[in-house]
Structures are given as structure tokens and as C-alpha cells.
Design a protein around this motif. Structure first.
Motif, short mmCIF file in Angstrom:
data_model
loop_
_atom_site.label_atom_id
_atom_site.label_comp_id
_atom_site.label_asym_id
_atom_site.label_seq_id
_atom_site.Cartn_x
_atom_site.Cartn_y
_atom_site.Cartn_z
N VAL A 139 0.87 -1.18 0.00
CA VAL A 139 0.00 0.00 0.00
C VAL A 139 0.90 1.23 0.00
O VAL A 139 1.66 1.45 0.96
CB VAL A 139 -0.95 0.02 1.22
N VAL A 140 0.84 2.00 -1.10
CA VAL A 140 1.71 3.17 -1.26
C VAL A 140 0.91 4.43 -0.93
O VAL A 140 -0.18 4.65 -1.47
CB VAL A 140 2.26 3.25 -2.70
N LEU A 141 1.46 5.24 -0.03
CA LEU A 141 0.80 6.48 0.38
C LEU A 141 1.20 7.63 -0.53
O LEU A 141 2.31 7.62 -1.11
CB LEU A 141 1.18 6.83 1.83
N PRO A 142 0.36 8.64 -0.66
CA PRO A 142 0.69 9.79 -1.51
C PRO A 142 1.59 10.79 -0.79
O PRO A 142 1.46 12.01 -0.93
CB PRO A 142 -0.68 10.40 -1.80
N LEU A 143 2.52 10.28 0.02
CA LEU A 143 3.45 11.10 0.78
C LEU A 143 4.82 10.46 0.74
O LEU A 143 4.94 9.23 0.59
CB LEU A 143 3.00 11.24 2.24
N SER A 144 5.84 11.27 0.91
CA SER A 144 7.18 10.70 1.00
C SER A 144 7.37 10.12 2.40
O SER A 144 6.64 10.47 3.35
CB SER A 144 8.23 11.77 0.73
N LEU A 145 8.36 9.28 2.56
CA LEU A 145 8.62 8.67 3.86
C LEU A 145 8.96 9.75 4.89
O LEU A 145 8.52 9.67 6.04
CB LEU A 145 9.77 7.67 3.75
N VAL A 146 9.72 10.74 4.51
CA VAL A 146 10.10 11.80 5.45
C VAL A 146 8.87 12.53 5.97
O VAL A 146 8.80 12.88 7.16
CB VAL A 146 11.07 12.79 4.76
N GLU A 147 7.88 12.76 5.12
CA GLU A 147 6.68 13.48 5.53
C GLU A 147 5.83 12.71 6.52
O GLU A 147 5.02 13.30 7.25
CB GLU A 147 5.82 13.82 4.30
N THR A 148 6.00 11.39 6.57
CA THR A 148 5.14 10.57 7.42
C THR A 148 5.75 10.23 8.77
O THR A 148 5.07 9.68 9.63
CB THR A 148 4.81 9.24 6.72
N LEU A 149 7.02 10.55 8.99
CA LEU A 149 7.70 10.11 10.21
C LEU A 149 7.03 10.67 11.47
O LEU A 149 6.96 9.99 12.50
CB LEU A 149 9.18 10.48 10.16
N GLU A 150 6.54 11.91 11.43
CA GLU A 150 5.89 12.51 12.60
C GLU A 150 4.39 12.70 12.39
O GLU A 150 3.72 13.35 13.19
CB GLU A 150 6.53 13.87 12.91
N GLY A 175 -3.55 12.26 14.75
CA GLY A 175 -2.31 12.98 14.47
C GLY A 175 -2.42 13.87 13.25
O GLY A 175 -3.23 13.64 12.36
N SER A 176 -1.60 14.89 13.23
CA SER A 176 -1.58 15.80 12.08
C SER A 176 -0.85 15.14 10.91
O SER A 176 0.19 14.51 11.08
CB SER A 176 -0.87 17.10 12.46
N THR A 177 -1.44 15.23 9.74
CA THR A 177 -0.87 14.61 8.54
C THR A 177 -0.91 15.62 7.40
O THR A 177 -2.01 16.08 7.03
CB THR A 177 -1.66 13.36 8.13
N PRO A 178 0.22 16.00 6.85
CA PRO A 178 0.22 17.00 5.77
C PRO A 178 -0.41 16.46 4.49
O PRO A 178 -0.28 15.28 4.16
CB PRO A 178 1.71 17.30 5.57
N GLY A 179 -1.13 17.33 3.80
CA GLY A 179 -1.66 16.99 2.49
C GLY A 179 -2.93 16.19 2.50
O GLY A 179 -3.44 15.85 1.42
N VAL A 203 -8.64 14.96 21.33
CA VAL A 203 -7.54 15.90 21.58
C VAL A 203 -6.54 15.74 20.44
O VAL A 203 -5.74 14.80 20.44
CB VAL A 203 -6.86 15.63 22.93
N PRO A 204 -6.57 16.61 19.43
CA PRO A 204 -5.65 16.46 18.30
C PRO A 204 -4.20 16.50 18.76
O PRO A 204 -3.82 17.27 19.66
CB PRO A 204 -6.00 17.68 17.42
N ALA A 205 -3.38 15.67 18.14
CA ALA A 205 -1.95 15.62 18.42
C ALA A 205 -1.19 16.26 17.27
O ALA A 205 -1.73 16.46 16.18
CB ALA A 205 -1.50 14.18 18.64
N GLY A 206 0.08 16.59 17.51
CA GLY A 206 0.91 17.15 16.46
C GLY A 206 0.98 18.66 16.52
O GLY A 206 0.34 19.32 17.35
N ILE A 207 1.73 19.23 15.58
CA ILE A 207 1.93 20.68 15.59
C ILE A 207 0.74 21.42 14.99
O ILE A 207 0.60 22.63 15.18
CB ILE A 207 3.21 21.06 14.82
N PHE A 234 -1.99 26.56 27.42
CA PHE A 234 -0.69 27.06 26.96
C PHE A 234 -0.21 26.37 25.67
O PHE A 234 0.97 26.39 25.34
CB PHE A 234 0.39 26.90 28.04
N SER A 235 -1.14 25.76 24.93
CA SER A 235 -0.76 25.07 23.70
C SER A 235 -0.64 26.07 22.55
O SER A 235 -1.44 27.00 22.43
CB SER A 235 -1.80 24.00 23.35
N GLN A 236 0.33 25.84 21.69
CA GLN A 236 0.54 26.66 20.50
C GLN A 236 0.15 25.91 19.24
O GLN A 236 0.54 26.29 18.14
CB GLN A 236 2.02 27.09 20.41
N GLN A 237 -0.63 24.85 19.38
CA GLN A 237 -1.01 24.04 18.23
C GLN A 237 -1.83 24.86 17.25
O GLN A 237 -2.77 25.57 17.63
CB GLN A 237 -1.81 22.83 18.70
#
Length: 628
Positions: A139-150, A175-179, A203-207, A234-237
């Protein structure tokens, strides 16, 4: 004054009834930790996760948080799949149209949760592609491996499955997922909600919040399911503000302390226990998100369970039960609350004008009374309709309340107990009027900020000084002071006062500028008095008032005793500001005001005794030596 304040207090209390009722049944807090932390502690101890969870529940743990596994966690083996780049997972030729650095999952035919994984990936990542590799599936995701690490990739399926059969309240952390479009984030979350009925809050996680900036689908789903979102202190999310505004008032305040902060600020576990208790007691935080220590070696399960037991026990002593909390019902400011605040503001404004003109003791005529009533009604309507006018009125009211309270107390130096009683009464009723108007879920959940806290610390000393110069309470008038060269003593005094004012404003609401010894002293007072009085009341405001009584009755230091009058404003400013913390329960505020009053007067009396029986005799003796 008695009539106006009595009427204002009655209207304020009537307008505050929804808040009082909400605070009555809202003394509930949830103690929550992450299921992955429980799993790690179970592995250290050599027991099953279920047994470790049961131990913590018996100590007072209320709920469990479960989230999505990131690419880094998938690559580390948290789930029975192979995760990495296509280039590393495919032994032979890479499928056409697939880039080598794309993130991919290699699912074996007999892998557990095969159907759940493929179904979730197809919904959350609409651009994903699947390729058969013999009995396996790539199963190939529409993201690079670097983009998925966090990024959040898959739900923590093994631990979610373990929690399904329990009635433990769950918090889900997407978790937050770009794109990924917001619609697909909502659809993926819907799959989880359908399979896990125990989820109570998200409670959403990530930046950034998953799906940002397209958060309407997510907020609509949570509203339809009746789920609350947690407002992390005090969250900056990025994106939390939009989500909170859309789900208001279905919000549960959450307090947590990140491991990075614990290490960088060297926060002890004892301090952490006090910090969580304080968050629930003073700020009405509903969810306490606990984490086991990362600094202790060996088994941490017993230590963590003891911390949970201590927090739960401390909360119980304070009347706060552990369980799953309710969100605040929705109510708005009533006309009675607006009338109470407007009446006090108009009356105090008239009092300041009359004081500057020297007519405050003259009887009020029918014209003045009528003008106060009409202006109060007009101002109340304006405050209800124009938010900017309401915020400005609140700031002015807090300032004038501190000024009038201070002058009432200071001018009764011949009858100091009566002066203190009058001053504290006006300050408390004014604070109640402010709390009645602004004490709605919007401000209690800190969706909006009250703008009068800082200004009510700075302006009262300036207004009182101008009053004293005009009324010649100080030996010189303003014109005389300005027409002569300044004295060195005055320059030093002014510089000290400006520095002290800046320090107080800087410290107000900010523990970063509080020294360690003072933090320890505060914690000791909290242990003894429950509601810790403010430092500026104990060691500045009320002692300055008592010292003013002493030097005024002795009629000494005419040129410099003005500093005691200015310092007195700190006490009454602090009292009014206590009521401006709308997230704090009124009962706690009243106890804090009472504790500040008697402790401050006690410290001031000790200082006055030292002044009268030690400093003044030595000063007179020194004067005699100089004169001789």
C-alpha cells in the motif's frame, strides 16, 4: 453608597445564578494517561498491559488516551506491518508511476487487522495505491517517507482492541498529517468512532490539527456525535482556535506538562503533583493529562500509581471528585448582570469626580440620583450590545473600584477597622459585578480575554496620587511639585515605584519570573490555607495600609508617607482582579480574598509594631544626636 452597593450585589448574584449552579455540579476532574505509557510500564514490570491498567485504575486513574501511530512508530514495529520507503520494501522492480521515496506499508496476507488497515488507509489517504506482491500487498501512500515520520498514519489498533471491551472513558488523539483533505480526516475519524464506542473526547496531536485549514468537516462530525474537544492550556497548536470556536461550549480544559519542560525546568515529581492539583483547584481544569517520569530508571509503574493516588486524594480533600467531567451549559450575560456592572461603574465614576472636586461628603440630590440611574441603564444596554464597550467598561470598573476602595480605607485612619471593612466591601461587590457580567462560558473557558487585569494594577496608584496632590493630602500640590527641582529622595522613590510596578505587571499571571523560594512559600501557604492569598496582598498592599494608619496617626514623615497610600492600592487591585479570573470558582475566590485580608493585616500589624516600638524611637534618637 450602601444603597447602591446593596442593589448592585443583589442584581449581580441573581445574574450569576447559572454560573453558581454550573460550579455546584462541576467539581469533577479526570485523571488521564496515554495507553502507550501504560504499555511501556507494563513491559518494564513484566506484567500484561491489562494488569498494569487495572493497577492504575485502582489508584484513581479515570480515563485513557489512545492515538494514531506515526510513521516513525510504525517503522519501529508498533504494528505488525512493514513500513518504509517503496525502494526499501520492494525487492524487485518498483511499480510504474511510483516514486522510490514514497511511504508504503507491506501487509502480509495473514497479518492481523489487515481489513482495518486497508480500509482506514483508503479513507484517510484517497491518493493511496495498492499493489499485490504475491500473497502480500503493498500500500503506497501519496506522501514521502520523510513526511510521514511525525504524522498520524494508523490508529493504535492493538491497544484500541484491548480497550474496546472496557467501560473506561477514552480520549482519541488523531495525528496531524500534511496533504490530507479535511473531509478525509473526518471520514477516517468516523471509522474509529464507529468501532470504539468508549471515546468521550478528541484531543488532536501534532503541531497542527489534523485536516487544517479545512476543519469544518471535523468539527461538524464531533458536534453530531456529541463529543467534546479539549482545550490544552498554553498550547501553541495551529488550528485549535477554529475547532474550539466551532464546538463551543463543548470544551473540556486540559492541563499537561511535556517531558521537555520537566527536564529543561528541572520540575520535580512533587512539584508536578502540586501543579496538577493547582490547575484543577484554581483554574477549574477538567482533564489532568499525566505522564510517567522519563528520568527514573527501573520500574516506574508503582511510582506513577502513587502519584495518581496522591493527586486523586488531594483533589478529594478539596471537594473535587475524580470521574468524567461534564462540559459547561450555554448561557449568556443577563440584563441584571449588565445593570449591576453599569450601576457600580457609573456610581464609582461619580465618586471619583466628586472626590477630585472635594464634594464626596455632600448629600446626593434627586438630580444626581436620577442621572446615575439613567446612565446606568444606557450603559448596561451598550455593554450588552457592543463587546468593545463591555471590555472597556470592565477595565475602567476594575480600576475605579481599586481607587475608591483604597480611598475609603485610607481616609478612615481614625477608625481603621471601619475603613478596612468599607474598602474590602466595595472591592468585593465591584468584583462580583464584574464576575457576574463576564462570568459566562465564553470567558470561563478562556475563549476571550478580560482586558482589565494589567490596567487595574497600573492606573489606581496614578489616580490616587493625582487625587492626593489636588486635595493636598500630600503636603504639596501638583503645581508646586512640578515647579520646583526634584529631590534626590523623590527620584529614588519614583524609580523604585516604577520598577516595582513593572515587575508586578511582568509577574502577573507568569510564573517564569517568580523566584524558587517564593514558589516554595506559595506551595506552603496552599497546603495550610487551601486558597493561597496573593503575595502582593500579604507583603505589599495590606501592610502598606496598616503602616499608613500608623504614620498618619503619629503624624510623621509627611513628605514620604505618600508611598504607603500608593502601595495600598495593590491590595484592593488584587482583590478586584481575583474576581476577574472567571475560570476560578467563586467560593475559592472568596476564600482567597479572606485569607489575603487577614494574613496581610497580620503582617502589616507586625511591621507597624516594629515601626512604632523600634524604628521610630531609633529615628528620634538619631535626630536628637544630629541636632545636638
Amino acid at each position: 453608597m450602601a444603597a447602591v452597593m446593596t442593589v448592585a450585589l443583589i442584581m449581580a448574584l441573581l445574574g450569576m445564578m447559572p454560573r453558581i449552579r454550573a460550579e455546584g455540579y462541576g467539581n469533577v476532574a479526570a485523571l488521564v494517561t496515554d495507553i502507550r505509557d501504560i504499555s511501556a510500564m507494563a513491559r518494564e514490570t513484566g506484567i500484561p498491559v491489562e494488569e498494569a491498567l487495572e493497577q492504575l485504575l485502582s489508584k484513581g486513574l479515570t480515563g485513557v488516551a489512545v492515538g494514531e501511530l506515526t510513521g516513525e512508530e510504525l517503522r519501529a514495529g508498533f504494528l505488525a506491518v512493514d513500513f518504509g520507503s517503496v525502494e526499501n520494501l520492494v525487492p524487485g522492480a518498483i511499480p510504474d508511476g511510483v516514486q522510490p521515496d514514497s511511504a508504503a506499508l507491506l501487509l502480509h496476507g495473514d497479518a492481523p487487522y489487515f481489513r482495518e488497515i486497508t480500509g482506514f488507509i483508503s479513507v484517510k489517504f484517497p491518493g493511496s495505491r495498492s499493489f499485490p506482491l504475491g500473497s502480500d500487498s503493498l500500500v503506497v501512500l501519496p506522501l514521502s517517507l520523510v513526511e510521514t515520520l511525525e504524522a498520524g498514519i494508523l490508529p493504535d489498533l492493538p491497544l484500541i482492541e484491548m480497550l474496546k471491551g472496557t467501560d473506561i472513558p477514552l480520549i482519541y488523539r488523531p495525528g496531524s498529517t500534511p496533504g490530507v483533505p479535511g473531509e478525509n480526516v473526518a471520514l477516517a475519524l468516523e471509522l474509529v468512532l464507529d468501532s470504539v464506542p468508549g471515546i468521550r473526547a478528541v484531543v488532536p496531536a501534532g503541531i497542527f490539527v489534523a485536516g487544517y485549514p479545512e476543519l469544518a468537516p471535523l468539527s461538524n462530525l464531533l458536534r453530531e456525535r456529541g463529543l467534546s474537544v479539549s482545550k490544552v492550556e498554553f498550547s501553541q497548536q495551529i488550528g485549535t482556535g477554529f475547532l474550539e470556536r466551532n464546538l463551543f461550549p463543548d470544551i473540556l480544559p486540559l492541563h499537561s506538562v511535556r517531558n521537555e519542560e520537566i527536564i529543561s525546568r528541572r520540575i520535580s515529581r512533587e512539584d508536578l503533583v502540586e501543579r496538577f492539583v493547582r490547575a484543577s483547584r484554581e483554574r477549574s481544569v477538567k482533564i489532568l493529562y499525566l505522564r510517567p517520569s522519563v528520568l527514573h530508571s527501573g520500574s516506574r509503574l508503582e511510582r506513577f500509581g502513587e502519584e495518581i493516588r496522591r493527586i486523586s486524594g488531594r483533589l478529594g480533600v478539596l471537594g473535587i471528585s475524580t470521574g468524567w467531567p461534564q462540559t459547561l451549559p450555554l448561557w449568556r450575560t443577563s440584563i441584571l448582570s449588565a445593570l449591576a456592572a453599569a450601576l457600580v461603574l457609573v456610581f464609582l465614576s461619580a465618586r471619583v469626580i466628586l472626590r477630585f472636586s472635594g464634594k464626596e461628603d455632600e448629600p446626593a440630590g434627586i438630580r444626581l440620583i436620577s442621572a446615575v440611574m439613567v446612565l446606568s441603564l444606557l450603559l448596561a444596554v451598550c455593554m450588552l450590545r457592543v463587546s468593545l464597550a463591555a471590555r472597556a467598561a470592565g477595565a475602567i470598573l476594575a480600576t475605579l473600584a481599586a481607587v475608591e476602595s483604597s480611598l475609603l480605607a485610607l481616609n478612615s485612619f481614625r477608625r481603621p477597622f471601619r475603613g478596612v471593612l468599607y474598602g474590602i466591601t466595595v472591592a468585593v461587590i465591584s468584583g462580583m459585578a464584574i464576575a457576574s457580567f463576564f462570568g459566562t462560558p465564553w470567558y470561563m473557558l478562556r475563549m476571550g480575554a478580560f482586558s482589565g487585569v494589567k490596567i487595574a494594577l497600573l492606573l489606581p496608584p496614578a489616580i490616587l496620587l493625582l487625587h492626593d496632590l489636588r486635595r493636598r493630602v500630600h503636603p504639596e500640590s501638583l503645581q508646586q511639585v512640578l515647579s520646583r527641582p526634584p529631590l534626590w529622595g523623590e527620584l529614588v522613590l519614583i524609580g523604585g515605584l516604577v520598577a516595582a510596578a513593572g515587575l508586578m505587571v511582568l509577574r502577573s499571571g507568569n510564573v517564569s519570573f517568580v523566584p524558587g523560594w517564593e514558589i516554595r512559600f506559595r506551595e506552603m501557604l496552599e497546603q495550610i490555607l487551601v486558597a493561597r492569598p496573593r503575595t502582593k496582598e500579604i507583603f505589599a498592599g495590606y501592610p502598606a495600609l496598616v503602616l499608613w494608619f500608623a504614620v498618619r496617626r503619629m503624624d510623621i514623615w509627611k513628605g514620604t508617607r505618600e508611598v504607603f497610600r500608593l502601595g495600598t492600592t495593590l491590595a484592593f487591585s488584587s482583590v478586584v482582579n481575583s474576581f476577574c479570573h472567571f475560570h476560578t470558582h467563586l467560593q475559592f475566590i472568596l476564600l482567597r480574598v479572606f485569607n489575603g485580608l487577614w494574613t496581610g493585616l497580620l503582617v502589616g500589624s507586625i511591621m507597624a509594631a516594629v515601626l512604632i516600638f523600634l524604628i521610630v524611637p531609633l529615628w528620634k534618637r538619631w535626630q536628637g544626636v544630629v541636632a545636638g
